[in-house]
Design a protein around this motif. Structure first.
Motif, mmCIF file in Angstrom:
data_model
loop_
_atom_site.group_PDB
_atom_site.id
_atom_site.type_symbol
_atom_site.label_atom_id
_atom_site.label_comp_id
_atom_site.label_asym_id
_atom_site.label_seq_id
_atom_site.Cartn_x
_atom_site.Cartn_y
_atom_site.Cartn_z
ATOM 1 N N PHE A 281 0.841 -1.189 0.000
ATOM 2 C CA PHE A 281 0.000 0.000 0.000
ATOM 3 C C PHE A 281 0.879 1.243 0.000
ATOM 4 N N ASP A 282 0.341 2.352 -0.451
ATOM 5 C CA ASP A 282 1.006 3.644 -0.343
ATOM 6 C C ASP A 282 0.155 4.469 0.615
ATOM 7 N N ARG A 283 0.719 4.772 1.773
ATOM 8 C CA ARG A 283 -0.042 5.462 2.818
ATOM 9 C C ARG A 283 0.778 6.625 3.348
ATOM 10 N N ASP A 284 0.406 7.815 2.970
ATOM 11 C CA ASP A 284 1.068 9.028 3.457
ATOM 12 C C ASP A 284 2.583 8.970 3.314
ATOM 13 N N GLY A 285 3.050 8.501 2.179
ATOM 14 C CA GLY A 285 4.483 8.443 1.931
ATOM 15 C C GLY A 285 5.184 7.214 2.480
ATOM 16 N N THR A 286 4.472 6.357 3.176
ATOM 17 C CA THR A 286 5.058 5.097 3.637
ATOM 18 C C THR A 286 4.488 3.970 2.796
ATOM 19 N N GLU A 287 5.135 2.829 2.818
ATOM 20 C CA GLU A 287 4.683 1.690 2.026
ATOM 21 C C GLU A 287 4.511 0.457 2.901
ATOM 22 N N PRO A 288 3.467 0.432 3.750
ATOM 23 C CA PRO A 288 3.247 -0.785 4.541
ATOM 24 C C PRO A 288 2.861 -1.941 3.616
ATOM 25 N N ALA A 289 3.115 -3.144 4.067
ATOM 26 C CA ALA A 289 2.764 -4.336 3.298
ATOM 27 C C ALA A 289 2.112 -5.345 4.225
ATOM 28 N N VAL A 290 1.155 -6.088 3.687
ATOM 29 C CA VAL A 290 0.551 -7.201 4.405
ATOM 30 C C VAL A 290 1.109 -8.464 3.756
ATOM 31 N N VAL A 291 1.739 -9.311 4.574
ATOM 32 C CA VAL A 291 2.421 -10.503 4.073
ATOM 33 C C VAL A 291 1.870 -11.722 4.792
ATOM 34 N N TRP A 292 1.605 -12.805 4.033
ATOM 35 C CA TRP A 292 1.097 -14.029 4.659
ATOM 36 C C TRP A 292 1.424 -15.239 3.799
ATOM 37 N N ALA A 293 1.334 -16.402 4.396
ATOM 38 C CA ALA A 293 1.513 -17.687 3.702
ATOM 39 C C ALA A 293 0.184 -18.429 3.836
ATOM 40 N N PRO A 294 -0.592 -18.552 2.750
ATOM 41 C CA PRO A 294 -1.918 -19.158 2.854
ATOM 42 C C PRO A 294 -1.918 -20.557 3.481
ATOM 43 N N ALA A 295 -0.865 -21.300 3.271
ATOM 44 C CA ALA A 295 -0.766 -22.642 3.855
ATOM 45 C C ALA A 295 0.650 -22.811 4.397
ATOM 46 N N GLY A 296 0.758 -23.144 5.656
ATOM 47 C CA GLY A 296 2.082 -23.349 6.237
ATOM 48 C C GLY A 296 2.729 -22.064 6.683
ATOM 49 N N VAL B 232 12.080 -12.418 8.558
ATOM 50 C CA VAL B 232 10.761 -12.301 9.175
ATOM 51 C C VAL B 232 10.015 -13.604 8.917
ATOM 52 N N GLY B 233 9.410 -14.151 9.974
ATOM 53 C CA GLY B 233 8.598 -15.341 9.813
ATOM 54 C C GLY B 233 7.197 -14.964 9.355
ATOM 55 N N VAL B 234 6.622 -15.793 8.500
ATOM 56 C CA VAL B 234 5.303 -15.537 7.930
ATOM 57 C C VAL B 234 4.432 -16.763 8.161
ATOM 58 N N THR B 235 3.174 -16.534 8.565
ATOM 59 C CA THR B 235 2.227 -17.629 8.791
ATOM 60 C C THR B 235 0.961 -17.373 7.961
ATOM 61 N N ALA B 236 -0.054 -18.140 8.214
ATOM 62 C CA ALA B 236 -1.327 -17.981 7.499
ATOM 63 C C ALA B 236 -2.078 -16.724 7.918
ATOM 64 N N LEU B 237 -1.695 -16.095 9.016
ATOM 65 C CA LEU B 237 -2.355 -14.876 9.467
ATOM 66 C C LEU B 237 -1.600 -13.665 8.938
ATOM 67 N N PRO B 238 -2.256 -12.748 8.217
ATOM 68 C CA PRO B 238 -1.565 -11.569 7.706
ATOM 69 C C PRO B 238 -0.947 -10.726 8.823
ATOM 70 N N ALA B 239 0.235 -10.220 8.579
ATOM 71 C CA ALA B 239 0.926 -9.364 9.544
ATOM 72 C C ALA B 239 1.507 -8.177 8.782
ATOM 73 N N PRO B 240 0.965 -6.964 8.979
ATOM 74 C CA PRO B 240 1.512 -5.810 8.288
ATOM 75 C C PRO B 240 2.941 -5.517 8.730
ATOM 76 N N THR B 241 3.800 -5.163 7.805
ATOM 77 C CA THR B 241 5.160 -4.737 8.138
ATOM 78 C C THR B 241 5.191 -3.219 8.115
ATOM 79 N N PRO B 242 5.802 -2.612 9.121
ATOM 80 C CA PRO B 242 5.800 -1.143 9.160
ATOM 81 C C PRO B 242 6.647 -0.546 8.061
#
Length: 68
Positions: A14-29, A58-68
């Motif tokens: 995403f582009d949010r006020d000059g920052t680029e947060p991201a939502v990252v996840w692994a659908p399985a595993g 960074v570890g990634v799971t099935a639950l989305p976790a935004p990165t700052p």
């Protein structure tokens, strides 16, 4: 490795006020990916945070976790 991500890892950026947060996840595993240099921690959807590992990964799971 699509878009520089390990197999099985998905990302929305995403582009949010000059920052680029991201939502990252692994659908399985789980997965691991390198954090961008400026990222020092991960904010989860439940508003808890986790530091980036000493190895810069960074570890990634099935639950989305935004990165700052």
């Amino acid at each position: 490795m699509a878009a520089g991500l390990p197999d099985g890892v998905r990302q929305c950026r995403f582009d949010r006020d000059g920052t680029e947060p991201a939502v990252v996840w692994a659908p399985a595993g789980t997965g691991r990916l390198p954090a961008p240099r400026h990222v020092t921690g991960v904010r989860h959807l439940d508003d808890t945070t986790s530091p980036v590992g000493a190895d810069g990964m960074v570890g990634v799971t099935a639950l989305p976790a935004p990165t700052p």
